[in-house]
Design a protein around this motif. Structure first.
Motif, short mmCIF file in Angstrom:
data_model
loop_
_atom_site.label_atom_id
_atom_site.label_comp_id
_atom_site.label_asym_id
_atom_site.label_seq_id
_atom_site.Cartn_x
_atom_site.Cartn_y
_atom_site.Cartn_z
N LEU A 198 0.69 -1.06 0.02
CA LEU A 198 0.04 -0.09 -0.02
C LEU A 198 0.86 1.26 -0.03
O LEU A 198 0.74 2.28 -0.69
N LYS A 199 1.85 1.41 0.86
CA LYS A 199 2.75 2.30 0.87
C LYS A 199 3.38 2.68 -0.44
O LYS A 199 3.55 3.60 -0.95
N LEU A 200 4.01 1.54 -1.18
CA LEU A 200 4.38 1.64 -2.46
C LEU A 200 3.68 2.15 -3.61
O LEU A 200 3.90 3.16 -4.19
N SER A 201 2.30 1.74 -3.59
CA SER A 201 1.41 2.36 -4.46
C SER A 201 0.97 3.69 -4.11
O SER A 201 0.99 4.53 -5.00
N VAL A 202 0.88 4.03 -2.73
CA VAL A 202 0.61 5.67 -2.52
C VAL A 202 1.89 6.51 -3.20
O VAL A 202 1.55 7.50 -3.66
N VAL A 203 2.88 5.96 -2.97
CA VAL A 203 4.27 6.82 -3.23
C VAL A 203 4.42 6.88 -4.97
O VAL A 203 4.69 8.08 -5.31
N LYS A 204 4.01 5.82 -5.42
CA LYS A 204 4.44 5.74 -6.87
C LYS A 204 3.11 6.75 -7.63
O LYS A 204 3.45 7.40 -8.45
N ASP A 205 1.88 6.46 -7.02
CA ASP A 205 0.57 7.57 -7.77
C ASP A 205 1.36 8.99 -7.20
O ASP A 205 1.23 9.86 -8.07
N ARG A 206 1.70 9.20 -6.22
CA ARG A 206 2.38 10.66 -5.78
C ARG A 206 3.52 11.13 -6.34
O ARG A 206 3.41 12.23 -7.17
N VAL A 207 4.48 10.41 -6.44
CA VAL A 207 5.65 10.62 -6.94
C VAL A 207 5.80 10.60 -8.52
O VAL A 207 6.34 11.51 -9.23
N GLU A 208 5.48 9.36 -9.08
CA GLU A 208 5.66 9.24 -10.38
C GLU A 208 4.69 9.43 -11.47
O GLU A 208 4.54 9.90 -12.50
N ASN A 209 3.39 9.43 -10.61
CA ASN A 209 2.05 9.84 -11.54
C ASN A 209 1.60 11.28 -11.08
O ASN A 209 0.48 11.57 -11.69
N GLY A 210 2.08 11.87 -10.18
CA GLY A 210 1.75 13.30 -10.07
C GLY A 210 0.55 13.47 -9.21
O GLY A 210 -0.05 14.52 -9.34
N SER A 218 -2.07 14.31 -6.40
CA SER A 218 -1.83 15.33 -5.17
C SER A 218 -1.98 14.54 -3.95
O SER A 218 -2.22 13.38 -4.01
N VAL A 219 -1.31 15.01 -2.85
CA VAL A 219 -1.32 14.17 -1.46
C VAL A 219 -2.96 13.95 -1.30
O VAL A 219 -3.26 12.76 -0.74
N ARG A 220 -3.87 14.79 -1.45
CA ARG A 220 -5.23 14.71 -1.05
C ARG A 220 -5.64 13.59 -1.80
O ARG A 220 -6.37 12.67 -1.46
N ASP A 221 -5.72 13.59 -3.10
CA ASP A 221 -5.98 12.47 -4.02
C ASP A 221 -5.55 11.03 -3.69
O ASP A 221 -6.31 10.34 -3.72
N VAL A 222 -4.15 11.08 -3.39
CA VAL A 222 -3.75 9.64 -2.87
C VAL A 222 -4.38 9.19 -1.57
O VAL A 222 -4.82 8.19 -1.14
N MET A 223 -4.37 10.24 -0.61
CA MET A 223 -5.17 10.01 0.65
C MET A 223 -6.54 9.42 0.49
O MET A 223 -6.92 8.38 1.05
N ILE A 224 -7.29 10.18 -0.50
CA ILE A 224 -8.71 9.62 -0.85
C ILE A 224 -8.73 8.20 -1.32
O ILE A 224 -9.45 7.29 -0.86
N LYS A 225 -7.94 7.96 -2.34
CA LYS A 225 -7.88 6.73 -3.40
C LYS A 225 -7.39 5.57 -2.39
O LYS A 225 -7.92 4.47 -2.26
N TYR A 226 -6.66 5.73 -1.36
CA TYR A 226 -6.04 4.59 -0.43
C TYR A 226 -6.57 4.68 0.74
O TYR A 226 -6.20 3.76 1.54
N GLY A 227 -7.39 5.67 1.12
CA GLY A 227 -7.98 5.48 2.49
C GLY A 227 -6.95 5.81 3.72
O GLY A 227 -7.12 5.22 4.69
N VAL A 228 -5.75 6.40 3.47
CA VAL A 228 -4.86 6.93 4.28
C VAL A 228 -5.32 8.34 4.90
O VAL A 228 -5.09 9.05 4.37
N PRO A 229 -5.78 8.41 6.33
CA PRO A 229 -6.36 9.59 6.72
C PRO A 229 -4.98 10.56 7.09
O PRO A 229 -5.49 11.74 7.61
N SER A 230 -3.91 10.31 7.16
CA SER A 230 -2.69 11.08 7.57
C SER A 230 -2.07 11.67 6.69
O SER A 230 -1.07 10.69 5.91
N GLU A 231 -2.01 12.92 6.40
CA GLU A 231 -1.04 13.63 5.23
C GLU A 231 0.43 13.48 5.71
O GLU A 231 0.96 13.15 4.87
N SER A 232 0.61 13.42 7.03
CA SER A 232 2.05 13.37 7.19
C SER A 232 2.67 12.40 7.09
O SER A 232 3.65 11.77 6.52
#
Length: 130
Positions: free
Chosen positions: A71-83, A85-99
């Motif tokens: 899950l961490k890897l998917s979040v990071v790849k969507d954020r870093v490689e696919n561009g 936003s932090v908000r979009d990956v939080m919603i897509k993967y259900g991670v409530p912590s921005e930090s």
């Protein structure tokens, strides 16, 4: 500062009022203005609300969650490689912590995928002397 604020925590009443403001469709700037919160706090609560609803705002920081490597890897790849936003990956993967998202991205950039693997925490167990 908002009433009920001490040591970076807010009381349940302040959080309840925040949920009402967010439920009405207002954004983080309106939330900050309505409750006298710092904009950074209001933005975090708005993102948490978008991911997990009222419970994400009411219980923020109450539990420490451990996320699987995949899950961490998917979040990071969507954020870093696919561009995304932090908000979009939080919603897509259900991670409530921005930090958490930001930390994972920083670790990935600095050290690669291996930095996202969970390692044992805490003090090492004592070894018996033989």
């Amino acid at each position: 500062m908002a009433s009920g604020h001490s040591r970076n925590t807010y009381d349940a009443e302040t959080r309840r009022r925040a949920v009402k403001v967010l439920a009405s469709g207002s954004g983080h700037r309106a939330l900050a203005a309505a409750l006298g919160l710092p904009e950074a706090t209001a933005r975090q609560w708005a993102r948490s609300y978008a991911v997990g609803g009222a419970s994400a705002v009411m219980n923020a920081g109450a539990t420490h969650r451990i996320y699987p490597f995949a899950l961490k890897l998917s979040v990071v790849k969507d954020r870093v490689e696919n561009g995304l936003s932090v908000r979009d990956v939080m919603i897509k993967y259900g991670v409530p912590s921005e930090s958490s998202v930001k930390t994972w991205c920083r670790q990935y950039r600095d050290q690669g995928e291996g930095a996202l693997i969970d390692r044992p925490r805490g003090r090492k167990p004592k070894q018996k002397a033989e």
